[in-house]
Design a protein around this motif. Structure first.
Motif, PDB file in Angstrom:
ATOM      1  N   LEU A   1     -30.678   9.701   3.549  1.00 35.94           N
ATOM      2  CA  LEU A   1     -30.286  11.106   3.544  1.00 35.94           C
ATOM      3  C   LEU A   1     -30.442  11.700   2.153  1.00 35.94           C
ATOM      4  CD1 LEU A   1     -27.138  11.048   5.819  1.00 35.94           C
ATOM      5  CD2 LEU A   1     -29.325  12.127   6.312  1.00 35.94           C
ATOM      6  N   GLY A   2     -30.984  10.905   1.248  1.00 38.35           N
ATOM      7  CA  GLY A   2     -31.281  11.425  -0.080  1.00 38.35           C
ATOM      8  C   GLY A   2     -30.149  11.254  -1.071  1.00 38.35           C
ATOM      9  N   LEU A   3     -29.143  10.438  -0.742  1.00 40.31           N
ATOM     10  CA  LEU A   3     -28.045  10.234  -1.683  1.00 40.31           C
ATOM     11  C   LEU A   3     -28.413   9.104  -2.646  1.00 40.31           C
ATOM     12  CD1 LEU A   3     -24.977  10.381   0.732  1.00 40.31           C
ATOM     13  CD2 LEU A   3     -26.042  12.231  -0.543  1.00 40.31           C
ATOM     14  N   SER A   4     -28.095   9.294  -3.916  1.00 36.94           N
ATOM     15  CA  SER A   4     -28.357   8.240  -4.893  1.00 36.94           C
ATOM     16  C   SER A   4     -27.354   7.118  -4.663  1.00 36.94           C
ATOM     17  CB  SER A   4     -28.200   8.804  -6.303  1.00 36.94           C
ATOM     18  OG  SER A   4     -26.847   9.122  -6.513  1.00 36.94           O
ATOM     19  N   PRO A   5     -27.603   5.934  -5.227  1.00 39.36           N
ATOM     20  CA  PRO A   5     -26.634   4.835  -5.056  1.00 39.36           C
ATOM     21  C   PRO A   5     -25.236   5.226  -5.531  1.00 39.36           C
ATOM     22  CG  PRO A   5     -28.666   4.024  -6.035  1.00 39.36           C
ATOM     23  CD  PRO A   5     -28.809   5.512  -5.939  1.00 39.36           C
ATOM     24  N   GLU A   6     -25.154   5.992  -6.630  1.00 32.55           N
ATOM     25  CA  GLU A   6     -23.829   6.381  -7.147  1.00 32.55           C
ATOM     26  C   GLU A   6     -23.089   7.224  -6.118  1.00 32.55           C
ATOM     27  OE1 GLU A   6     -26.584   6.718  -8.891  1.00 32.55           O
ATOM     28  OE2 GLU A   6     -26.293   5.362 -10.616  1.00 32.55           O
ATOM     29  N   VAL A   7     -23.797   8.243  -5.605  1.00 23.25           N
ATOM     30  CA  VAL A   7     -23.162   9.112  -4.615  1.00 23.25           C
ATOM     31  C   VAL A   7     -22.857   8.311  -3.350  1.00 23.25           C
ATOM     32  CG1 VAL A   7     -23.395  11.232  -3.281  1.00 23.25           C
ATOM     33  CG2 VAL A   7     -24.347  11.096  -5.588  1.00 23.25           C
ATOM     34  N   GLY A   8     -23.802   7.427  -3.001  1.00 18.61           N
ATOM     35  CA  GLY A   8     -23.594   6.575  -1.834  1.00 18.61           C
ATOM     36  C   GLY A   8     -22.317   5.767  -1.970  1.00 18.61           C
ATOM     37  N   PHE A   9     -22.051   5.293  -3.196  1.00 21.64           N
ATOM     38  CA  PHE A   9     -20.836   4.523  -3.448  1.00 21.64           C
ATOM     39  C   PHE A   9     -19.598   5.374  -3.182  1.00 21.64           C
ATOM     40  CE2 PHE A   9     -17.564   3.591  -6.704  1.00 21.64           C
ATOM     41  CZ  PHE A   9     -17.149   2.367  -6.225  1.00 21.64           C
ATOM     42  N   PHE A  10     -19.592   6.582  -3.782  1.00 21.13           N
ATOM     43  CA  PHE A  10     -18.386   7.393  -3.670  1.00 21.13           C
ATOM     44  C   PHE A  10     -18.217   8.027  -2.293  1.00 21.13           C
ATOM     45  CE2 PHE A  10     -18.657   7.358  -8.354  1.00 21.13           C
ATOM     46  CZ  PHE A  10     -17.373   6.922  -8.606  1.00 21.13           C
ATOM     47  N   ARG A  11     -19.334   8.376  -1.631  1.00 22.70           N
ATOM     48  CA  ARG A  11     -19.225   9.092  -0.365  1.00 22.70           C
ATOM     49  C   ARG A  11     -19.229   8.165   0.846  1.00 22.70           C
ATOM     50  NH1 ARG A  11     -21.911  14.384  -0.434  1.00 22.70           N
ATOM     51  NH2 ARG A  11     -21.379  14.323   1.779  1.00 22.70           N
ATOM     52  N   VAL A  12     -19.796   6.972   0.694  1.00 20.36           N
ATOM     53  CA  VAL A  12     -19.924   6.108   1.863  1.00 20.36           C
ATOM     54  C   VAL A  12     -19.148   4.797   1.697  1.00 20.36           C
ATOM     55  CG1 VAL A  12     -21.505   4.907   3.386  1.00 20.36           C
ATOM     56  CG2 VAL A  12     -22.192   7.065   2.317  1.00 20.36           C
ATOM     57  N   ALA A  13     -19.559   4.020   0.694  1.00 26.00           N
ATOM     58  CA  ALA A  13     -18.988   2.670   0.574  1.00 26.00           C
ATOM     59  C   ALA A  13     -17.497   2.727   0.300  1.00 26.00           C
ATOM     60  CB  ALA A  13     -19.710   1.912  -0.537  1.00 26.00           C
ATOM     61  N   LEU A  14     -17.087   3.598  -0.616  1.00 26.93           N
ATOM     62  CA  LEU A  14     -15.682   3.647  -1.001  1.00 26.93           C
ATOM     63  C   LEU A  14     -14.777   4.070   0.157  1.00 26.93           C
ATOM     64  CD1 LEU A  14     -14.359   2.873  -3.625  1.00 26.93           C
ATOM     65  CD2 LEU A  14     -14.370   5.265  -4.319  1.00 26.93           C
ATOM     66  N   PRO A  15     -15.095   5.190   0.833  1.00 27.42           N
ATOM     67  CA  PRO A  15     -14.238   5.558   1.971  1.00 27.42           C
ATOM     68  C   PRO A  15     -14.226   4.494   3.061  1.00 27.42           C
ATOM     69  CG  PRO A  15     -15.727   7.363   1.405  1.00 27.42           C
ATOM     70  CD  PRO A  15     -16.133   6.193   0.581  1.00 27.42           C
ATOM     71  N   MET A  16     -15.363   3.836   3.265  1.00 28.23           N
ATOM     72  CA  MET A  16     -15.406   2.819   4.310  1.00 28.23           C
ATOM     73  C   MET A  16     -14.571   1.599   3.941  1.00 28.23           C
ATOM     74  SD  MET A  16     -19.265   2.736   5.722  1.00 28.23           S
ATOM     75  CE  MET A  16     -18.959   1.414   6.879  1.00 28.23           C
ATOM     76  N   ALA A  17     -14.382   1.374   2.646  1.00 23.82           N
ATOM     77  CA  ALA A  17     -13.627   0.192   2.211  1.00 23.82           C
ATOM     78  C   ALA A  17     -12.152   0.514   2.006  1.00 23.82           C
ATOM     79  CB  ALA A  17     -14.231  -0.351   0.919  1.00 23.82           C
ATOM     80  N   ARG A  18     -11.756   1.711   2.375  1.00 24.73           N
ATOM     81  CA  ARG A  18     -10.402   2.145   2.036  1.00 24.73           C
ATOM     82  C   ARG A  18      -9.277   1.203   2.488  1.00 24.73           C
ATOM     83  NH1 ARG A  18      -7.410   7.548   4.077  1.00 24.73           N
ATOM     84  NH2 ARG A  18      -5.372   6.592   4.000  1.00 24.73           N
ATOM     85  N   PRO A  19      -9.272   0.727   3.737  1.00 20.58           N
ATOM     86  CA  PRO A  19      -8.144  -0.144   4.113  1.00 20.58           C
ATOM     87  C   PRO A  19      -8.059  -1.399   3.238  1.00 20.58           C
ATOM     88  CG  PRO A  19      -9.563   0.276   6.005  1.00 20.58           C
ATOM     89  CD  PRO A  19     -10.224   0.898   4.824  1.00 20.58           C
ATOM     90  N   TRP A  20      -9.210  -1.902   2.844  1.00 20.20           N
ATOM     91  CA  TRP A  20      -9.238  -3.104   2.004  1.00 20.20           C
ATOM     92  C   TRP A  20      -8.649  -2.788   0.624  1.00 20.20           C
ATOM     93  CZ3 TRP A  20     -12.480  -2.117   5.880  1.00 20.20           C
ATOM     94  CH2 TRP A  20     -12.883  -3.169   6.710  1.00 20.20           C
ATOM     95  N   ILE A  21      -9.169  -1.702   0.034  1.00 17.56           N
ATOM     96  CA  ILE A  21      -8.740  -1.345  -1.317  1.00 17.56           C
ATOM     97  C   ILE A  21      -7.251  -1.036  -1.333  1.00 17.56           C
ATOM     98  CG2 ILE A  21      -9.000   0.348  -3.166  1.00 17.56           C
ATOM     99  CD1 ILE A  21     -11.948   0.623  -2.208  1.00 17.56           C
ATOM    100  N   VAL A  22      -6.824  -0.206  -0.385  1.00 17.70           N
ATOM    101  CA  VAL A  22      -5.410   0.146  -0.331  1.00 17.70           C
ATOM    102  C   VAL A  22      -4.569  -1.108  -0.120  1.00 17.70           C
ATOM    103  CG1 VAL A  22      -3.658   1.378   0.982  1.00 17.70           C
ATOM    104  CG2 VAL A  22      -5.813   2.498   0.423  1.00 17.70           C
TER     105      VAL A  22
END
Lengths: 342, 548
Positions: B190-211
């Motif tokens: 979708l044209g997101l850079s790895p950095e944006v991908g981290f903040f917009r995709v990977a991080l929210p998806m990992a939320r239960p783990w991180i929390v």
């Protein structure tokens, strides 16, 4: 796939086996004493070993913090395996009698060996070693004539030159409790406030570090238990530190002392043996071992302290009964909170 | 978020709030039984609230609590942010990126877990305070200079962050590793850079783990006494200990502890409520994605960051411990250390197995019966982690001793049976550390979708087979993490071990206690080093399984 099943299998088997194995039976052997001790293992075990060697009576023991041991004894009630409680600090022994965990002991030997101000007035516990809390100063920066009393540490001339251990240590709580007994709360609070005003750095978490700060020049004086001084100077004999005995003049109340001591539990299963052991601990034979192992002072006046300890000189002890340290401990803690002594 | 093709599905909301309580259901019953068992000590503590210790409370409220609550607030905030930032960034770097040393760092960064936080604290103060070698040398070279005080909120936050970030690191890494490559690839397509991908995709998806990881670290922070005591930094726990040991009121101490667990429980439930409507399943295959290759300065920066954390959290403290230990090893090391070692390993091993199994049962039953009842049950059953260890130890011991006394009174046994038995000890560990086992397993459970069950059933796999052959393998990462965390935590644990151990069952942690309580920190280095060595065992196991 079978591998996964066997993993689960093994897991459950181990779990079941563990559960079966772990119920232990406590049995009361005849020739045995059970001791709960808050005095560290390395300080007390040599005495247990010596007694066993001499009499054949074996000693089972469990170490823990004082507060935890008291709760343990209380919860176990009549079925406690413990015959004897050994703790440091009179406050904890006083609290043990308060909770009804100890029993009075009638023993002429103990009355003879332990001076009256170092045992419970109702004979429920007896001091076994004396711990003096005194002033340590930096020889290069302080002349001993400038020192006089605990109270004087609040003198403005010591501003920014005083280090103190935290008020959370029972040693300082006992010291302040004894000052309350002597001067009353309002005056004591003034004294503590003046100490806090003189602090060079925020209160330190242990005695050894407080002395290190004096040696390193962060401050010039501090208050510690002498055996910590002994331990430190043994390791580093060249530190510019020296002992001062405060409150020694004719009107002075003497150096603050506390004890480590012991009592027989109310529901002791081996009462007679335990009393015999307690008498032995106060005897001339055992007193040197008990005190010297940690460079403390023997309670028994017939026993001389270790040579290193004796070299620090003789001093007048505060003759007030150490039980006061327990009775007034809560008041002392609250007072130090009010004075913002952290 | 919904614009991205991920599997954040809306769960059937109405169903989630219906109590699905059928007695016929073994899962529910099992979970409730566990919760009740672990709840006993907590209830003992809570029962203190019945009669208020007015005098002590007045004193505490007037002179202590304002300062203590402020201190606690900053500590929790600082440690929370610290472990989240360090834990997540290290997890991301080692799970998703490629740079020199990544493979070694990925296991080495777990090592600080093996050092008890109060030991790190003492080493930090020993090295960095006015009398320590750093400032002493600096004074010799440059004359008197002012250092920022190490015994301060900053110092205690730094030490606790370094000691506790591995919880977040371990659990978040698990999330990133199992996230599947699809999500990030979709983001990139979708044209997101790895950095944006981290903040917009990977991080929210990992939320239960991180929390989950951050919550573990914060519960430990709130319950900690040893570390803050070394810094003389007064927190809420300080008041608990002051009430008990100095003012001789276990009652008031328990009341303060009760407030602490009620507070933690509310926070946990609130946090959970915000995410119950989301499902976090993996998209695409279970495979590890192609790593993002870091080059040039970025690669060195990544390696440098990992090395810095590792040095501060492990290499420097352990080196100092080794130096201290070498001074006393001749005098102190004897044959008994074999016993200490074995006792530590055995207790930690059994406790890890037990907590792992119970946590699995809890989270599995919650999966089989989604709904408020079992969610709340799981929260309550794991609340023991937020209690200061010494208070929990008494909470365990009082009912056990009471039972024993009843048995003796009834004439069933001659002498107390339970107290001083390993069973009670393990039970106490379970109450304390169930949260540590539950968190990684529960978040891993999110990875098993309903469609997995359906697919398996269509192949004729169901019942116990479904669990053993499909679910357990999928949960392996979470189970191992859980067991490893409990293992090292039990090894470091002091107050429960001291209070419930049978005669003669001294462990390495008991040895550390003997030395530190006498102020002999240098001599404590020897058992502390042994403890770190024994704590390496689960790290090795984890690495072995992970590298597959």
């Amino acid at each position: 796939m079978d591998k996964r099943l066997s993993f689960l299998h093994r897991f459950l088997c181990i779990l079941a086996a563990t559960t079966m194995l772990t119920v232990a039976m406590t049995t009361y052997a005849a020739n045995e004493i059970v001791v709960y001790t808050a005095r560290n293992e390395q300080l007390i075990k040599p005495l247990f070993d010596a007694y066993t060697k001499e009499t054949g009576t074996s000693i089972k023991f469990l170490t823990d913090k004082e507060g935890a041991l008291l709760q343990k004894l209380k919860a176990e009630g009549a079925n406690t395996p413990a015959d004897m409680l050994i703790t440091v600090d009179a406050g904890n022994l006083w609290q043990a009698t308060n909770l009804g965990l100890l029993q009075p002991v009638q023993s002429k030997t103990l009355l003879d060996n332990v001076p009256a101000h170092l045992r419970d007035p109702a004979n429920q516990w007896f001091g076994l070693s004396v711990r003096a809390r005194t002033i340590i100063y930096n020889k290069d920066k302080v002349k001993p004539v400038a020192l006089s009393t605990y109270e004087d540490l609040g003198n403005p001339k010591w501003k920014g030159r005083l280090c103190l251990r935290t008020s959370k240590t029972v040693y300082n709580q006992s010291l302040v409790a004894m000052m309350i007994q002597e001067y009353g709360e309002p005056k004591t609070e003034q004294i503590i406030k003046s100490w806090v005003a003189n602090l060079a750095t925020s209160p330190i978490s242990d005695d050894a570090r407080a002395m290190a700060a004096v040696a390193a020049g962060q401050c010039d004086i501090t208050v510690v238990n002498t055996y910590y001084f002994g331990g430190l100077t043994k390791k580093k004999p060249n530190l510019p530190l020296a002992i001062f005995w405060p409150n020694q003049d004719t009107k002075g109340s003497g150096v603050h002392v506390n004890i480590s001591g012991a009592g027989i539990t109310r529901h002791a299963k081996h009462q007679a043996e335990a009393v015999k052991f307690l008498e032995w601990l106060s005897s001339e034979k055992a007193q040197n071992l008990f005190a010297d192992i940690n460079m403390e002072y023997p309670v028994n006046p017939k026993v001389k302290p270790d040579a290193t300890v004796a070299a620090w000189g003789e001093f007048k002890q505060n003759p007030l009964n150490v039980v006061k340290a327990g009775e007034l401990q809560a008041a002392a803690v609250k007072l130090m909170d009010r004075a913002n002594y952290k | 978020m919904q614009r991205l093709p991920m599997s954040f599905e809306k769960a059937p909301i109405a169903g989630a709030f219906i109590f699905k309580f059928r007695l016929s259901s073994g899962w529910v019953l099992a979970a409730l039984l566990i919760a009740m068992l672990t709840l006993v000590p907590v209830v003992v503590v809570l029962s203190s609230l019945l009669t208020l210790e007015r005098e002590i409370w007045t004193h505490l409220v007037e002179y202590q609590l304002p300062q203590l609550l402020t201190n606690t607030f900053w500590l929790v905030l600082g440690v929370g942010l610290g472990v989240a930032i360090i834990g997540v960034s290290l997890a991301w770097l080692t799970a998703v990126c490629e740079f020199p040393g990544r493979r070694q760092f990925s296991w080495a960064l777990l090592l600080p877990l093996a050092i008890p936080a109060y030991v790190t604290a003492f080493v930090a103060i020993g090295l960095l305070d006015f009398t320590g070698p750093v400032q002493t040398l600096a004074r010799e070279w440059w004359g008197p200079i002012e250092f920022p005080p190490i015994r301060s909120s900053g110092g205690v936050i730094a030490v606790m962050t370094l000691a506790l970030y591995p919880y977040v690191y371990l659990i978040a890494r698990n999330a990133f590793l199992t996230q599947g490559k699809h999500a990030l690839e979709v983001a990139q397509s979708l044209g997101l850079s790895p950095e944006v991908g981290f903040f917009r995709v990977a991080l929210p998806m990992a939320r239960p783990w991180i929390v989950g990881g951050v919550m573990l670290a914060l519960m430990e922070t709130l319950a900690d006494f040893g570390t803050v005591a070394v810094f003389n930094y007064d927190t809420f726990t300080t008041a608990i200990y002051k009430a008990w040991f100095s003012l001789f009121s276990l009652q008031a101490a328990s009341q303060l502890a009760s407030l602490l667990i009620v507070f933690v429980l509310v926070v946990l439930l609130a946090e959970q409520q915000t995410r119950t409507r989301m499902h976090y399943t993996q998209t695409g295959k279970h495979s590890v994605q192609a790593r993002i290759l870091l080059t040039g300065a970025r690669a060195w920066l990544a390696a440098g960051f990992c090395l810095a954390v590792l040095a501060l959290g492990f290499i420097i403290p352990v080196t100092q411990l080794l130096l201290w230990a070498s001074e006393v090893v001749e005098q102190d090391l004897d044959a008994r250390y074999l016993d200490f070692f074995w006792h530590s390993l055995a207790l930690a091993g059994f406790a890890a197995l037990l907590a792992g199994a119970v946590a699995l049962l809890l989270s599995y039953s919650a999966r089989q019966h989604p709904g408020l009842l079992l969610r709340v049950t799981a929260r309550i059953a794991t609340i023991g982690y937020a209690l200061p260890g010494a208070v929990l130890a008494v909470g365990v011991f009082i009912p056990v001793a009471w039972l024993d006394n009843q048995f003796v009174a009834a004439g069933w046994v001659q002498s107390p049976l339970l107290q001083g038995s390993l069973m009670v000890m393990l039970l106490a560990y379970l109450v304390r550390f169930l949260a540590v086992a539950h968190s990684p397993i529960e978040s891993q459970m999110h990875r098993i979708t309903r469609s997995v069950d359906e697919a398996a059933r269509s192949l004729g796999v169901s019942g116990v087979n479904l669990i053993a052959r499909v679910h357990l393998p999928m949960l392996r990462g979470g189970l191992l993490t859980a067991a490893a965390l409990v293992f090292v935590d039990v090894m470091k644990e002091m107050p429960i071990t001291l209070m419930t151990r049978p005669f003669g069952w001294d462990t390495l942690a008991v040895r550390v206690f003997e030395m530190t309580s006498g102020g002999e920190w240098n001599r404590a280095a020897l058992p502390a080093v042994a403890l770190v060595l024994a704590g390496l065992a689960p790290v090795v196991v984890l690495t072995k399984y992970r590298s597959k």
